[in-house]
Motif scaffolding. Structure first.
Motif, PDB file in Angstrom:
ATOM      1  N   THR A  68     -13.995   2.178  -0.182  1.00  0.00           N
ATOM      2  CA  THR A  68     -14.956   1.247  -1.048  1.00  0.00           C
ATOM      3  C   THR A  68     -14.228   0.790  -2.356  1.00  0.00           C
ATOM      4  N   LEU A  69     -13.310   1.622  -2.606  1.00  0.00           N
ATOM      5  CA  LEU A  69     -12.184   1.261  -3.909  1.00  0.00           C
ATOM      6  C   LEU A  69     -11.383   0.244  -3.627  1.00  0.00           C
ATOM      7  N   ALA A  70     -11.334  -0.814  -4.538  1.00  0.00           N
ATOM      8  CA  ALA A  70     -10.528  -2.065  -4.189  1.00  0.00           C
ATOM      9  C   ALA A  70      -8.960  -1.792  -3.859  1.00  0.00           C
ATOM     10  N   GLU A  71      -8.655  -0.692  -4.738  1.00  0.00           N
ATOM     11  CA  GLU A  71      -7.054  -0.388  -4.727  1.00  0.00           C
ATOM     12  C   GLU A  71      -6.511   0.412  -3.633  1.00  0.00           C
ATOM     13  N   ASN A  72      -7.617   0.930  -2.793  1.00  0.00           N
ATOM     14  CA  ASN A  72      -7.159   1.626  -1.779  1.00  0.00           C
ATOM     15  C   ASN A  72      -7.420   0.810  -0.303  1.00  0.00           C
ATOM     16  N   GLU A  73      -7.867  -0.193  -0.496  1.00  0.00           N
ATOM     17  CA  GLU A  73      -8.332  -0.931   0.779  1.00  0.00           C
ATOM     18  C   GLU A  73      -6.951  -1.303   1.590  1.00  0.00           C
ATOM     19  N   ASP A  74      -6.005  -1.795   1.089  1.00  0.00           N
ATOM     20  CA  ASP A  74      -4.778  -2.101   1.850  1.00  0.00           C
ATOM     21  C   ASP A  74      -4.028  -0.804   2.346  1.00  0.00           C
ATOM     22  N   LYS A  75      -4.126   0.334   1.351  1.00  0.00           N
ATOM     23  CA  LYS A  75      -3.481   1.391   1.870  1.00  0.00           C
ATOM     24  C   LYS A  75      -4.329   1.930   3.204  1.00  0.00           C
ATOM     25  N   THR A  76      -5.754   2.033   3.022  1.00  0.00           N
ATOM     26  CA  THR A  76      -6.646   2.378   3.997  1.00  0.00           C
ATOM     27  C   THR A  76      -6.230   1.910   5.343  1.00  0.00           C
ATOM     28  N   LYS A  77      -6.189   0.237   5.358  1.00  0.00           N
ATOM     29  CA  LYS A  77      -5.578  -0.308   6.510  1.00  0.00           C
ATOM     30  C   LYS A  77      -4.410  -0.228   7.066  1.00  0.00           C
ATOM     31  N   ALA A  78      -3.373   0.152   6.168  1.00  0.00           N
ATOM     32  CA  ALA A  78      -2.151   0.345   6.663  1.00  0.00           C
ATOM     33  C   ALA A  78      -1.940   1.683   7.108  1.00  0.00           C
ATOM     34  N   CYS A  79      -2.707   2.777   6.719  1.00  0.00           N
ATOM     35  CA  CYS A  79      -2.567   4.019   7.262  1.00  0.00           C
ATOM     36  C   CYS A  79      -3.382   3.923   8.871  1.00  0.00           C
ATOM     37  N   GLN A  80      -4.398   3.052   8.878  1.00  0.00           N
ATOM     38  CA  GLN A  80      -5.180   3.053  10.156  1.00  0.00           C
ATOM     39  C   GLN A  80      -4.209   2.510  11.131  1.00  0.00           C
ATOM     40  N   TYR A  81      -3.367   1.482  10.647  1.00  0.00           N
ATOM     41  CA  TYR A  81      -2.535   0.903  11.641  1.00  0.00           C
ATOM     42  C   TYR A  81      -1.476   1.893  12.050  1.00  0.00           C
ATOM     43  N   GLU A  82      -1.003   2.698  11.265  1.00  0.00           N
ATOM     44  CA  GLU A  82       0.164   3.565  11.585  1.00  0.00           C
ATOM     45  C   GLU A  82      -0.404   4.612  12.354  1.00  0.00           C
ATOM     46  N   LEU A  83      -1.628   4.961  12.195  1.00  0.00           N
ATOM     47  CA  LEU A  83      -2.063   6.104  13.182  1.00  0.00           C
ATOM     48  C   LEU A  83      -2.065   5.485  14.615  1.00  0.00           C
ATOM     49  N   ALA A  84      -2.912   4.268  14.642  1.00  0.00           N
ATOM     50  CA  ALA A  84      -2.771   3.527  15.921  1.00  0.00           C
ATOM     51  C   ALA A  84      -1.576   3.575  16.608  1.00  0.00           C
ATOM     52  N   TYR A  85      -0.540   2.987  16.003  1.00  0.00           N
ATOM     53  CA  TYR A  85       0.731   2.833  16.279  1.00  0.00           C
ATOM     54  C   TYR A  85       1.382   4.286  16.885  1.00  0.00           C
ATOM     55  N   THR A  86       1.138   5.263  16.212  1.00  0.00           N
ATOM     56  CA  THR A  86       1.702   6.464  16.366  1.00  0.00           C
ATOM     57  C   THR A  86       1.048   7.116  17.528  1.00  0.00           C
ATOM     58  N   ILE A  87      -0.147   6.986  17.900  1.00  0.00           N
ATOM     59  CA  ILE A  87      -0.815   7.098  19.020  1.00  0.00           C
ATOM     60  C   ILE A  87      -0.070   6.641  20.406  1.00  0.00           C
ATOM     61  N   LEU A  88      -0.070   5.207  20.170  1.00  0.00           N
ATOM     62  CA  LEU A  88       0.433   4.321  21.005  1.00  0.00           C
ATOM     63  C   LEU A  88       2.130   4.870  21.544  1.00  0.00           C
ATOM     64  N   LEU A 125      -9.547  -3.647  13.376  1.00  0.00           N
ATOM     65  CA  LEU A 125      -9.817  -5.045  13.622  1.00  0.00           C
ATOM     66  C   LEU A 125     -11.095  -5.242  13.167  1.00  0.00           C
ATOM     67  N   ARG A 126     -12.126  -3.972  13.205  1.00  0.00           N
ATOM     68  CA  ARG A 126     -13.444  -4.368  12.488  1.00  0.00           C
ATOM     69  C   ARG A 126     -13.347  -4.169  10.983  1.00  0.00           C
ATOM     70  N   GLN A 127     -12.502  -3.509  10.473  1.00  0.00           N
ATOM     71  CA  GLN A 127     -12.338  -3.616   9.008  1.00  0.00           C
ATOM     72  C   GLN A 127     -11.879  -4.919   8.407  1.00  0.00           C
ATOM     73  N   ASP A 128     -10.821  -5.479   9.404  1.00  0.00           N
ATOM     74  CA  ASP A 128     -10.136  -6.665   8.659  1.00  0.00           C
ATOM     75  C   ASP A 128      -9.540  -7.448  10.172  1.00  0.00           C
ATOM     76  N   PRO A 129     -10.332  -8.380  10.398  1.00  0.00           N
ATOM     77  CA  PRO A 129      -9.768  -9.195  11.706  1.00  0.00           C
ATOM     78  C   PRO A 129      -8.596  -9.834  11.715  1.00  0.00           C
ATOM     79  N   PHE A 130      -7.945 -10.129  10.396  1.00  0.00           N
ATOM     80  CA  PHE A 130      -6.968 -10.717  10.313  1.00  0.00           C
ATOM     81  C   PHE A 130      -5.701  -9.929   9.703  1.00  0.00           C
ATOM     82  N   TRP A 131      -6.051  -8.499   9.605  1.00  0.00           N
ATOM     83  CA  TRP A 131      -4.816  -7.719   9.237  1.00  0.00           C
ATOM     84  C   TRP A 131      -3.712  -7.750  10.143  1.00  0.00           C
ATOM     85  N   VAL A 132      -2.501  -8.006   9.951  1.00  0.00           N
ATOM     86  CA  VAL A 132      -1.111  -8.031  10.754  1.00  0.00           C
ATOM     87  C   VAL A 132      -1.280  -6.997  11.766  1.00  0.00           C
ATOM     88  N   GLY A 133      -1.322  -7.466  12.869  1.00  0.00           N
ATOM     89  CA  GLY A 133      -1.096  -6.435  14.124  1.00  0.00           C
ATOM     90  C   GLY A 133      -2.565  -6.145  15.007  1.00  0.00           C
TER      91      GLY A 133
END
Length: 302
Positions: free
Chosen positions: A75-95, A123-131
């Motif tokens: 919910t903190l604006a400064e953490n949004e991109d960091k959270t999304k990047a971390c979510q992507y890295e988690l998904a990719y690591t499992i892949l 995708l639910r957080q940001d449908p247009f986040w890269v990847g």
């Protein structure tokens, strides 16, 4: 309404699990799940110990990323991109864990399901986040979730209209209309009250048809940030399976569509085989690239 929506976790719970060490089917015995990453399964403690040297680095990273996501405040604006990047890295690591731990899509499907679930959260957080969209739609097609794949593509190309958005709770006070990207974001925001494993993009209809030859028209309306070919491989994979199913009950279809299926296989292999052993899932015991003879054999055995 929520009771009528599909839970991805419920859907994925039906996937057969395999021991990542000896490849044994675990449907008839007790599956031991790694207590740390909660992604891979084993048939015994012996297999878990034998696989530990390969698994430990992935296990440690997956656990660390999940802990980081748990501690971040999205919910903190400064953490949004960091959270999304971390979510992507988690998904990719499992892949990546699935790719390096299994030899076929079928035997690695339970791991890929976990990766798909994490990509879906992004995708639910940001449908247009890269990847995000690209990864979800490709994994849906690879893993055989054809109905979900087609519903997501349809949604992204033709999101709900202004009238639909207003009917289900859009709260915009100003007049005017919204463009497609804005409508996608608005719909996602409206549905944010649903758990992040709930599928919100349409029905799971694997028999939905589409014309592969019309893909050039589809390309023209795909948002530039996704790339013009983002839906090409998923659509070809789904179409190939639809043709194979149709050929079971119709020999004329088998004759008429044979060369088209061969061509689809060739294109899919060229486009996607470097990402995942996509076509190997059709022939689990073969590490050879898929050619015309194998496609003919596939249909001959249907």
């Amino acid at each position: 309404m929520r009771s009528e929506l599909l839970s991805l976790q419920d859907l994925f719970s039906e996937t057969i699990k395999y021991c990542v060490n000896c490849r044994q089917d675990l449907s008839e015995c007790t599956a031991l799940r790694c207590s740390r990453c909660k992604v891979v399964h084993y048939c015994s403690r012996e297999c878990q110990k034998s696989n530990f040297s390969l698994h430990k680095s992935y296990c440690k990273k997956i656990s660390a990323l999940r802990l980081q996501l748990l501690n971040d405040d999205p919910t903190l604006a400064e953490n949004e991109d960091k959270t999304k990047a971390c979510q992507y890295e988690l998904a990719y690591t499992i892949l990546t864990l699935g790719y390096h731990s299994t030899d076929t899509i079928e035997r690695g499907k339970s791991i890929y399901d976990h990766s798909l679930l994490e990509y879906h959260k992004l995708l639910r957080q940001d449908p247009f986040w890269v990847g995000a969209c690209e990864s979800v739609v490709l994994l849906l097609a690879i893993l055989g979730y054809d109905g979900l794949c087609l519903s997501l593509i349809s949604f992204m190309l033709s999101p709900p209209s202004m009238e639909v958005l207003e009917a289900i709770g859009m709260t915009r006070s100003e007049g005017g209309s919204l463009g497609r990207e804005a409508r996608i974001r608005e719909f996602t925001n409206i549905c944010s009250e649903n758990p992040d494993d709930i599928w919100i993009y349409g029905p799971n209809d694997s028999n939905k048809s589409f014309d592969l030859s019309a893909y050039e028209k589809i390309r023209s309306v795909i948002p530039k940030q996704w790339g013009a070919n983002v839906f090409q491989v998923p659509l070809m994979l789904v179409k190939m399976r639809q043709y194979a199913r149709a050929s079971i009950s119709s020999s004329p279809v088998r004759t008429l569509k044979m060369m088209e299926i061969v061509e689809i296989c060739r294109q899919v292999e060229y486009s996607a085989d470097f990402l995942l052993p996509v076509l190997r899932s059709l022939f689990p015991d073969s590490r050879q690239r898929l050619g015309a003879a194998e496609v003919c054999g596939l249909l001959a055995n249907t």
